[in-house]
Design a protein around this motif. Structure first.
Motif, PDB file in Angstrom:
ATOM      1  N   ARG A   1      11.280   9.227  -7.231  1.00  0.00           N
ATOM      2  CA  ARG A   1      11.567  10.515  -6.579  1.00  0.00           C
ATOM      3  C   ARG A   1      11.378  10.460  -5.070  1.00  0.00           C
ATOM      4  N   PHE A   2      10.295   9.834  -4.632  1.00  0.00           N
ATOM      5  CA  PHE A   2       9.968   9.792  -3.210  1.00  0.00           C
ATOM      6  C   PHE A   2       9.662   8.360  -2.780  1.00  0.00           C
ATOM      7  N   PRO A   3      10.697   7.546  -2.572  1.00  0.00           N
ATOM      8  CA  PRO A   3      10.442   6.166  -2.143  1.00  0.00           C
ATOM      9  C   PRO A   3       9.736   6.162  -0.790  1.00  0.00           C
ATOM     10  N   ARG A   4       8.671   5.401  -0.699  1.00  0.00           N
ATOM     11  CA  ARG A   4       7.845   5.417   0.499  1.00  0.00           C
ATOM     12  C   ARG A   4       7.661   4.008   1.047  1.00  0.00           C
ATOM     13  N   CYS A   5       7.645   3.917   2.359  1.00  0.00           N
ATOM     14  CA  CYS A   5       7.158   2.723   3.024  1.00  0.00           C
ATOM     15  C   CYS A   5       6.482   3.182   4.306  1.00  0.00           C
ATOM     16  N   GLN A   6       5.445   2.461   4.712  1.00  0.00           N
ATOM     17  CA  GLN A   6       4.712   2.838   5.913  1.00  0.00           C
ATOM     18  C   GLN A   6       5.108   2.000   7.124  1.00  0.00           C
ATOM     19  N   HIS A   7       5.266   0.707   6.928  1.00  0.00           N
ATOM     20  CA  HIS A   7       5.518  -0.178   8.059  1.00  0.00           C
ATOM     21  C   HIS A   7       6.611  -1.176   7.692  1.00  0.00           C
ATOM     22  N   LEU A   8       7.280  -1.704   8.718  1.00  0.00           N
ATOM     23  CA  LEU A   8       8.342  -2.666   8.497  1.00  0.00           C
ATOM     24  C   LEU A   8       8.340  -3.719   9.589  1.00  0.00           C
ATOM     25  N   ARG A   9       8.892  -4.877   9.241  1.00  0.00           N
ATOM     26  CA  ARG A   9       9.065  -5.950  10.216  1.00  0.00           C
ATOM     27  C   ARG A   9      10.275  -6.759   9.800  1.00  0.00           C
ATOM     28  N   ARG A  10      11.267  -6.838  10.683  1.00  0.00           N
ATOM     29  CA  ARG A  10      12.457  -7.634  10.387  1.00  0.00           C
ATOM     30  C   ARG A  10      12.265  -9.043  10.893  1.00  0.00           C
ATOM     31  N   ILE A  11      12.661 -10.009  10.051  1.00  0.00           N
ATOM     32  CA  ILE A  11      12.622 -11.429  10.383  1.00  0.00           C
ATOM     33  C   ILE A  11      13.967 -12.001   9.952  1.00  0.00           C
ATOM     34  N   GLY A  12      14.851 -12.226  10.898  1.00  0.00           N
ATOM     35  CA  GLY A  12      16.198 -12.706  10.567  1.00  0.00           C
ATOM     36  C   GLY A  12      16.939 -11.691   9.724  1.00  0.00           C
ATOM     37  N   ASP A  13      17.439 -12.121   8.567  1.00  0.00           N
ATOM     38  CA  ASP A  13      18.165 -11.238   7.654  1.00  0.00           C
ATOM     39  C   ASP A  13      17.249 -10.566   6.642  1.00  0.00           C
ATOM     40  N   ARG A  14      15.950 -10.680   6.837  1.00  0.00           N
ATOM     41  CA  ARG A  14      14.977 -10.119   5.904  1.00  0.00           C
ATOM     42  C   ARG A  14      14.165  -9.035   6.591  1.00  0.00           C
ATOM     43  N   VAL A  15      13.718  -8.077   5.820  1.00  0.00           N
ATOM     44  CA  VAL A  15      12.768  -7.085   6.326  1.00  0.00           C
ATOM     45  C   VAL A  15      11.625  -7.000   5.322  1.00  0.00           C
ATOM     46  N   VAL A  16      10.408  -6.967   5.845  1.00  0.00           N
ATOM     47  CA  VAL A  16       9.214  -6.838   5.011  1.00  0.00           C
ATOM     48  C   VAL A  16       8.694  -5.418   5.192  1.00  0.00           C
ATOM     49  N   LEU A  17       8.475  -4.737   4.078  1.00  0.00           N
ATOM     50  CA  LEU A  17       7.974  -3.370   4.074  1.00  0.00           C
ATOM     51  C   LEU A  17       6.565  -3.357   3.506  1.00  0.00           C
ATOM     52  N   THR A  18       5.712  -2.475   4.038  1.00  0.00           N
ATOM     53  CA  THR A  18       4.376  -2.303   3.478  1.00  0.00           C
ATOM     54  C   THR A  18       4.191  -0.863   3.030  1.00  0.00           C
ATOM     55  N   HIS A  19       3.316  -0.710   2.051  1.00  0.00           N
ATOM     56  CA  HIS A  19       2.858   0.615   1.640  1.00  0.00           C
ATOM     57  C   HIS A  19       1.405   0.475   1.202  1.00  0.00           C
ATOM     58  N   ARG A  20       0.568   1.393   1.651  1.00  0.00           N
ATOM     59  CA  ARG A  20      -0.869   1.297   1.385  1.00  0.00           C
ATOM     60  C   ARG A  20      -1.284   1.827   0.027  1.00  0.00           C
ATOM     61  N   GLY A  21      -0.392   2.541  -0.643  1.00  0.00           N
ATOM     62  CA  GLY A  21      -0.747   3.178  -1.903  1.00  0.00           C
ATOM     63  C   GLY A  21      -1.331   4.557  -1.623  1.00  0.00           C
ATOM     64  N   ASP A  22      -0.871   5.537  -2.376  1.00  0.00           N
ATOM     65  CA  ASP A  22      -1.371   6.903  -2.216  1.00  0.00           C
ATOM     66  C   ASP A  22      -1.142   7.672  -3.514  1.00  0.00           C
ATOM     67  N   GLU A  23      -1.328   8.991  -3.465  1.00  0.00           N
ATOM     68  CA  GLU A  23      -1.209   9.800  -4.681  1.00  0.00           C
ATOM     69  C   GLU A  23       0.218   9.838  -5.224  1.00  0.00           C
ATOM     70  N   ILE A  24       1.218   9.665  -4.386  1.00  0.00           N
ATOM     71  CA  ILE A  24       2.611   9.685  -4.848  1.00  0.00           C
ATOM     72  C   ILE A  24       3.039   8.311  -5.339  1.00  0.00           C
ATOM     73  N   GLN A  25       2.658   7.291  -4.627  1.00  0.00           N
ATOM     74  CA  GLN A  25       3.014   5.918  -4.968  1.00  0.00           C
ATOM     75  C   GLN A  25       1.724   5.105  -4.978  1.00  0.00           C
ATOM     76  N   PRO A  26       1.025   5.063  -6.113  1.00  0.00           N
ATOM     77  CA  PRO A  26      -0.337   4.521  -6.130  1.00  0.00           C
ATOM     78  C   PRO A  26      -0.471   3.003  -5.954  1.00  0.00           C
ATOM     79  N   GLU A  27       0.585   2.245  -6.132  1.00  0.00           N
ATOM     80  CA  GLU A  27       0.464   0.792  -6.021  1.00  0.00           C
ATOM     81  C   GLU A  27       0.768   0.320  -4.604  1.00  0.00           C
ATOM     82  N   PRO A  28      -0.224  -0.278  -3.920  1.00  0.00           N
ATOM     83  CA  PRO A  28       0.028  -0.856  -2.594  1.00  0.00           C
ATOM     84  C   PRO A  28       0.939  -2.084  -2.737  1.00  0.00           C
ATOM     85  N   PHE A  29       1.875  -2.246  -1.809  1.00  0.00           N
ATOM     86  CA  PHE A  29       2.795  -3.378  -1.941  1.00  0.00           C
ATOM     87  C   PHE A  29       3.255  -3.918  -0.605  1.00  0.00           C
TER      88      PHE A  29
END
Length: 190
Positions: free
Chosen positions: A79-107
């Motif tokens: 329902r609410f896709p979340r990401c907190q931070h991003l970093r692009r490296i070439g053709d790739r982007v790395v996303l982070t999420h700390r985990g919270d009440e909506i999306q509990p798994e940090p990734f």
């Protein structure tokens, strides 16, 4: 001068010289999306958001920024896709999420964004023991703030996998955002 056809543009004076800016995340794009972090990718602007995932805007004409793609990824809440931070490296982007009440798994998630309209998840690392926060990189090395757990260093492999190389919490108890100096000799951690 920009026309008003694409919304109101604003300016701010820096040392007497005006600099134009467009606000991303207001009602001018038709939906609330809670912008968290932004990166400029050439003529694109990528935004990690609190409720729309990773959004990419076409900004070749800074006077008329338009939504290009809202990217959903496998680790995101449906329902609410979340990401907190991003970093692009070439053709790739790395996303982070700390985990919270909506999306509990940090990734950490790696996406192939060579073609943003067909972005693909390459890998996802979920760790319930940490809070993935800010991220920076040098070449294929990622420096990720882990809040109370300090700082981790990962290598982004050719296939998009992440390999943890080291982790330190020594004298670090509130790590939010790493930043490398332009030469890469020093890592600053807020």
């Amino acid at each position: 001068m920009c026309s008003n056809a694409c919304g109101e543009n604003q300016s701010v004076a820096l040392d007497g010289d005006p600099m134009r800016f467009v606000t991303i995340g207001e009602d001018n794009f038709g939906t609330f999306f809670e912008p968290v972090e932004v990166e400029v990718w050439g003529d694109q602007v990528a935004v990690c958001t609190g409720v729309q995932g990773l959004t990419v805007y076409r900004a070749a004409d800074a006077c008329c920024v338009s939504l290009e793609q809202s990217i959903r990824f496998e680790a995101a809440d449906v329902r609410f896709p979340r990401c907190q931070h991003l970093r692009r490296i070439g053709d790739r982007v790395v996303l982070t999420h700390r985990g919270d009440e909506i999306q509990p798994e940090p990734f950490l998630t790696v996406l192939d964004v060579q073609n943003v309209s067909d972005a693909k998840t390459l890998s996802t690392l979920v760790d319930l023991t940490v809070s993935f926060e800010g991220i920076t990189s040098q070449d294929n090395l990622l420096y990720v703030a882990l809040h109370e757990e300090g700082l981790a260093v990962y290598r982004l492999e050719d296939g998009g996998e992440l390999t943890e190389l080291s982790r330190t919490a020594q004298n670090i108890s509130n790590a939010w955002k790493p930043l490398l100096d332009p030469v890469g000799a020093f890592l600053y951690l807020a």
